[in-house]
Design a protein around this motif. Structure first.
Motif, short mmCIF file in Angstrom:
data_model
loop_
_atom_site.label_atom_id
_atom_site.label_comp_id
_atom_site.label_asym_id
_atom_site.label_seq_id
_atom_site.Cartn_x
_atom_site.Cartn_y
_atom_site.Cartn_z
N LEU A 1 12.59 -27.90 6.07
CA LEU A 1 12.18 -26.68 6.30
C LEU A 1 10.91 -26.27 5.99
O LEU A 1 10.71 -26.30 4.64
CB LEU A 1 13.34 -25.60 5.69
N ARG A 2 10.19 -25.50 6.80
CA ARG A 2 8.97 -25.11 6.62
C ARG A 2 9.25 -23.61 6.07
O ARG A 2 9.70 -22.79 6.70
CB ARG A 2 8.01 -25.09 7.89
N LEU A 3 8.55 -23.21 5.13
CA LEU A 3 8.81 -21.83 4.46
C LEU A 3 7.43 -21.21 4.67
O LEU A 3 6.25 -21.67 4.33
CB LEU A 3 9.13 -21.83 3.01
N PHE A 4 7.23 -19.77 5.17
CA PHE A 4 6.20 -18.87 5.12
C PHE A 4 6.04 -18.09 4.18
O PHE A 4 7.51 -17.43 3.59
CB PHE A 4 5.99 -18.57 6.81
N GLY B 1 23.21 -24.61 7.48
CA GLY B 1 23.27 -23.13 7.86
C GLY B 1 21.99 -22.51 8.05
O GLY B 1 21.49 -21.49 8.33
N ASP B 2 20.71 -23.28 7.49
CA ASP B 2 19.50 -22.92 7.70
C ASP B 2 19.15 -22.82 9.30
O ASP B 2 19.90 -23.56 10.24
CB ASP B 2 18.57 -23.88 6.92
N HIS C 1 13.09 -23.48 11.97
CA HIS C 1 12.03 -23.69 10.67
C HIS C 1 12.24 -25.22 10.37
O HIS C 1 11.30 -25.37 9.25
CB HIS C 1 12.72 -22.73 9.56
N ILE C 2 12.92 -26.06 11.07
CA ILE C 2 12.92 -27.44 10.69
C ILE C 2 11.33 -27.83 11.07
O ILE C 2 11.03 -27.64 12.30
CB ILE C 2 14.01 -28.09 11.26
#
Lengths: 309, 682
Positions: free
Chosen positions: A81-84, A62-63, A67-68
């Motif tokens: 996933l890269r988080l900002f 579901g992500d 952003h992978i």
């Protein structure tokens, strides 16, 4: 009747252009990471859309695939996933006491409070924070909510300039009621700056109870006129019938050095009490006399206390 | 306590007290001022009130104090009175006793101080009219109002004549000093009597005489009376009739003291003393005799309590238990003899007595005569040990001073070595120059103007008797001249300075005159022309004369001592001022060979540095009065007034005390001011 009501012309400019220019370098700071409503210039606890990398986490169904981190998938054969960091705006609520007791002193406390509020509002709006203005007497009297960006600056200044102390014989300050009402209106977390003389015959602790807590970062600025700190400056000498400007309460005094000493002791004790209650509720407290130039208060003292930065 | 004008005070109270309360409730007009909040001010006021003690009281403290002040003033206005021993009178004489017994300490500090205090209180309450001037004429008794102050001791003295000025009266009372003299009321009454106007029918115009005394007063031998005056006696001191609270009288007094030398052995001295206990209990004490300060004898004595005195004892008599003591010792020279006891009593002036013992001496007499066996026998029988005879011709050849000081021509005189004579007796020969020695003249006279002898005229009776003579004079003591017949006695022409001792049918026949300190006793008759030599009075007279002239005051006593109130005559050859120091300082001028000291006021020893022969260089002055030593206060004074004898007793009357309330009001006013000031500076 003698009252130190020296409010200048309402149209007088609250902030000079030069001072506004100096204010633009400042921003309202919060001691807490408060949740904003819109995207802004302030780092949020949330992870979001900014360019600043924050962290990795494992992919779950579901992500957003955008952003992978595909490079990492190529090396490790796992999806991450890269988080900002998220940047949000800050809610800055400036609460002004407009009871009659504020319309006192030389320089006038209400005018002083208006100028401080104008400066803080200007700073808030300059940095795209959401600025709310509230006034109160026995409850919240007036408000100007949802100002954001530089466009509402004239509106804010007009709102402040048009403020008058609450008239009426039976209208006396009720800080607790005002704070309770404010807590219901201002649900958005943010910085609350309370400008008052705190001469409230109710319980200050109860009032602060509504504003304290994790939700808001509250600053209480107590403003006192020099005539209140040293009554001798206000020609309070001899046998007097002192009348409370708010509720018309009478105190008959024969002013003597001993009585003045006792008054000053009580004033210090009262201020200390307000301070302790503030600290107890996590409210930042500072006191200022109105003979301190408000520019000094804004540019120096508020920065020292961390409200501005 | 009573009030003289309560109605006035009540009316004033009815007006002023509500007014004060109403004024108190009027509020202070305060300046109104607006302030931001009364929060801190009210708290400050509350804090001050809480921190001030008795705050609740303080609210009404000022009112309470003001009411107190007003109450005190209203009380003063009501003229409160207390019953006391003083009263207003139209004309008042205050007689204050300052005799020896008033120095007793049974009331603190002394009776005299207490008497002066009573007199001052009396003056404070005198209703003496203002404006009426002082008047003190002996004829009219003065004008309306006024008071007079008289002190009594040995003599009475007007300290302040009639005046309406209380300040003068107070000064007069305060100026009364203690004395150790006797107390004689008689002279005071004589002094006051002219002021008593007994012709007035108005009783309120009567003279009121307050006698402030311990009652130990003497009338001078006469019944005391004062017509036309009201007497009030204020007793001072302890005893049956004394003041409440005073201590019981406690006194051991030496009331008699004398010394004699043995007739045959003059170096042997006998000292006699009488000690009386006037206390209400048995007294044991030691008598100490000192000679020139050296303790010679100590003798313990024990005296029973004095019996209670009754009213019939007035005038005071000695009612104490007494004892007599005698001390014998050998002392040829002069010495100061002092006797004292160690019993601590309330009157110190009779605790010690002193006298100056004269040196032992024998009288030397010169008889200038052509031969008179009767005279010689008479003189020899008078106890004269050295008698010289000299014919008039030889006498005239002598130097007058050598006869006094010695060195005269003693050729032909057996047993004499030319010493000076004490007495010269001229028998029928008048000397050409006045002798320097005391002299006795028979049928002759000294060459002085004040006394001259005149022979009998033919028309006068040939034989005369002595009509009168001074029986109390020392020369004529125990001398009876009734049966003496004188043949052609002649008479004396004397000046007022001379003392006539005896008077015959033609005039004075015996007189005494003192010139330049030398006494001359002159008899106008010839003893051989009378039957006197065969009468017993002749040797008695010669003995008296030789002893008195030769020894002066030592004729009866071997020592010199004086009582308070006595006048001392000190023989002095040179002029100038003679000063005696002692309890008081006495300065006198020496005139005519003698210095006359004023009456002694205090007991003690008076000494001089001047060249004065012993024993006059040291004068002992003693109280020696049983009346003054008996310090039991008399409860009544018997003084006759208008009709018969009435008894003056203590009379209680009212004394105004409004001044106390005025002072009280002032004190409270001060406190009120302090409270007010403190409140303003809280």
């Amino acid at each position: 009747m003698t009252a130190l009501n020296t409010q200048p012309d309402a149209r007088e400019s609250l902030l000079s252009p030069a001072f506004m220019h100096r204010l633009e370098r400042l921003d309202v700071m919060s001691r807490k990471m408060l949740r904003g409503k819109l995207q802004g210039e302030r780092r949020s606890k949330k992870k979001g859309q900014s360019v600043e990398f924050a962290d990795y986490r494992s992919y779950v169904v579901g992500d957003d695939l955008r952003h992978i981190d595909w490079n990492l998938y190529a090396r490790l054969d796992k999806l991450f996933l890269r988080l900002f960091m998220e940047e949000e705006d800050l809610s800055v609520s400036i609460v002004l006491d407009i009871t009659k007791s504020m319309d006192f002193g030389e320089p006038n406390k209400l005018l002083y409070a208006k100028r401080v509020a104008a400066a803080l509002g200007y700073i808030g709006l300059s940095h795209y924070n959401r600025v709310n203005l509230y006034t109160f007497a026995d409850s919240v009297a007036d408000m100007a909510q949802g100002m954001r960006g530089r466009r509402p600056i004239p509106r804010m200044l007009n709102f402040l300039q048009d403020l008058e102390p609450v008239a009426g014989e039976n209208v006396s300050g009720n800080l607790a009621a005002a704070c309770k009402r404010l807590s219901m209106i201002q649900r958005q977390p943010g910085v609350i700056i309370l400008l008052s003389d705190f001469f409230d015959k109710g319980d200050v602790a109860e009032a602060l109870r509504y504003l304290g807590g994790e939700k808001h970062d509250v600053y209480a600025i107590q403003l006192l006129a020099p005539q209140e700190v040293d009554p001798a400056k206000g020609n309070i000498l001899g046998d007097l019938r002192l009348r409370d400007i708010e509720d018309g309460d009478i105190a008959e005094v024969s002013v003597s050095p001993a009585l003045l000493r006792r008054y000053k002791t009580n004033l210090q004790a009262y201020c200390q009490h307000v301070r302790e209650q503030c600290l107890k509720r996590g409210v930042a407290y500072m006191i200022s006399e109105t003979d301190v130039p408000f520019e000094t208060l804004v540019l120096k003292y508020l920065r020292q206390r961390g409200l501005l930065g | 306590m009573g009030f003289l004008s309560p109605i006035t005070a009540l009316i004033a109270a009815g007006i002023t007290i509500p007014l004060l309360v109403a004024l108190y409730f009027l509020k202070l007009r305060r300046r109104q001022m607006m302030i931001s909040s009364t929060l801190l001010w009210k708290k400050a006021i509350q804090d001050l009130q809480v921190n001030s003690p008795f705050q609740r009281l303080r609210k009404s403290l000022l009112l309470l104090l003001q009411l107190l002040i007003l109450g005190a003033l209203l009380f003063a206005m009501a003229r409160p009175t207390l019953e006391t021993i003083a009263s207003p009178g139209q004309r008042v004489v205050i007689v204050i006793d300052h005799s020896g017994s008033m120095n007793a300490t049974d009331v603190s500090p002394t009776r005299l101080d207490e008497a002066k205090k009573a007199a001052l209180e009396l003056i404070d309450n005198l209703d003496i009219g203002s404006g009426a001037g002082a008047s003190g004429g002996a004829s009219g008794g003065g004008g309306k109002g006024g008071a007079m102050v008289v002190s009594i001791a040995q003599s009475a003295r007007v300290r302040q004549s009639f005046t309406n000025d209380p300040a003068l009266l107070r000064d007069a009372v305060r100026g009364i000093d203690p004395t150790d003299q006797l107390s004689r009321l008689g002279p005071a009454l004589n002094l006051i009597e002219p002021f008593a106007d007994n012709s007035s029918a108005d009783e309120s115009d009567a003279l009121v005489v307050y006698i402030i005394s311990d009652g130990r007063v003497l009338g001078g031998g006469q019944p005391m009376s004062l017509a036309g005056a009201e007497l009030r006696y204020i007793p001072i001191g302890g005893g049956p009739g004394g003041m409440a609270g005073a201590a019981d009288p406690d006194n051991l007094g030496i009331v008699s003291f004398s010394a004699r030398r043995d007739f045959d052995k003059p170096e042997i001295v006998q000292v006699f003393a009488r000690v009386v206990n006037f206390s209400t209990h048995t007294v044991k004490a030691n008598l100490t005799l000192t000679l020139d300060g050296r303790v010679t004898r100590v003798q313990p004595i024990s005296l029973k309590a004095a019996p209670p005195r009754t009213d019939s004892d007035t005038p005071p008599t000695n009612a104490g238990h007494e004892t007599s003591v005698q001390f014998d010792f050998v002392l040829p020279g002069s010495a100061l003899v002092e006797l004292s006891h160690d019993y601590g009593d309330q009157l110190t002036s009779d605790d010690a007595v002193r006298l100056t013992l004269a040196p032992a001496r024998r009288l030397r007499v010169l008889l200038v005569t052509r031969g008179n066996a009767f005279l010689i026998k008479g003189i020899q029988s008078a106890g004269v040990r050295q008698l010289a005879f000299m014919a008039p011709e030889k006498f005239e050849k002598q130097d007058p001073l050598s006869l006094k000081r010695g060195g005269w021509d003693a050729a032909g005189a057996s047993g004499l070595a030319g010493e000076g004579f004490d007495v010269i007796i001229f028998d029928g020969y008048s000397p050409k120059s006045t002798p320097k020695v005391d002299s006795l003249y028979f049928a002759s006279a000294p060459p002085i103007d004040d006394i001259q002898r005149v022979t009998s005229r033919e028309d006068e009776p040939a034989s005369q008797r002595v009509l009168t003579w001074e029986r109390d004079h020392p020369l004529l003591r125990y001398v009876v001249l009734d049966d003496v017949i004188l043949s052609e006695p002649g008479r004396l022409v004397v000046s007022p300075q001379a003392t006539v001792l005896a008077t015959g049918q033609s005039g004075p026949i015996m007189a005494e005159i003192v010139q330049d300190g030398v006494r001359h006793v002159v008899a106008s008759f010839d003893v051989l022309q009378s039957n006197w030599p065969i009468k017993i009075s002749f040797p008695v007279f010669l003995g008296n004369t030789v002893q008195t002239l030769g020894l002066g005051g030592l004729a009866d006593d071997a020592g010199i001592a004086y009582r308070t109130g006595e006048i001392a005559s000190i023989p002095a050859d040179t002029g100038g001022t003679l000063t005696y120091t002692g309890p008081t300082t006495l300065n006198v001028r020496r005139t005519q060979g003698a210095a006359i000291l004023p009456p002694f006021t205090r007991v003690g020893l008076y000494t001089t540095d001047a060249a004065v022969d012993p024993p006059f260089d040291r004068l002992g002055v003693n109280l020696l009065s049983p009346d003054e030593s008996d310090i039991r206060t008399a409860d009544i004074l018997n003084v006759s007034t208008v009709a018969g004898s009435t008894t003056a007793k203590t009379s209680a009357i009212r004394r105004e005390v409004w001044r106390w309330f005025i002072w009280g009001a002032l004190a409270v006013m001060l406190i009120e001011w302090l409270v007010y000031t403190r409140r303003m500076h809280l």
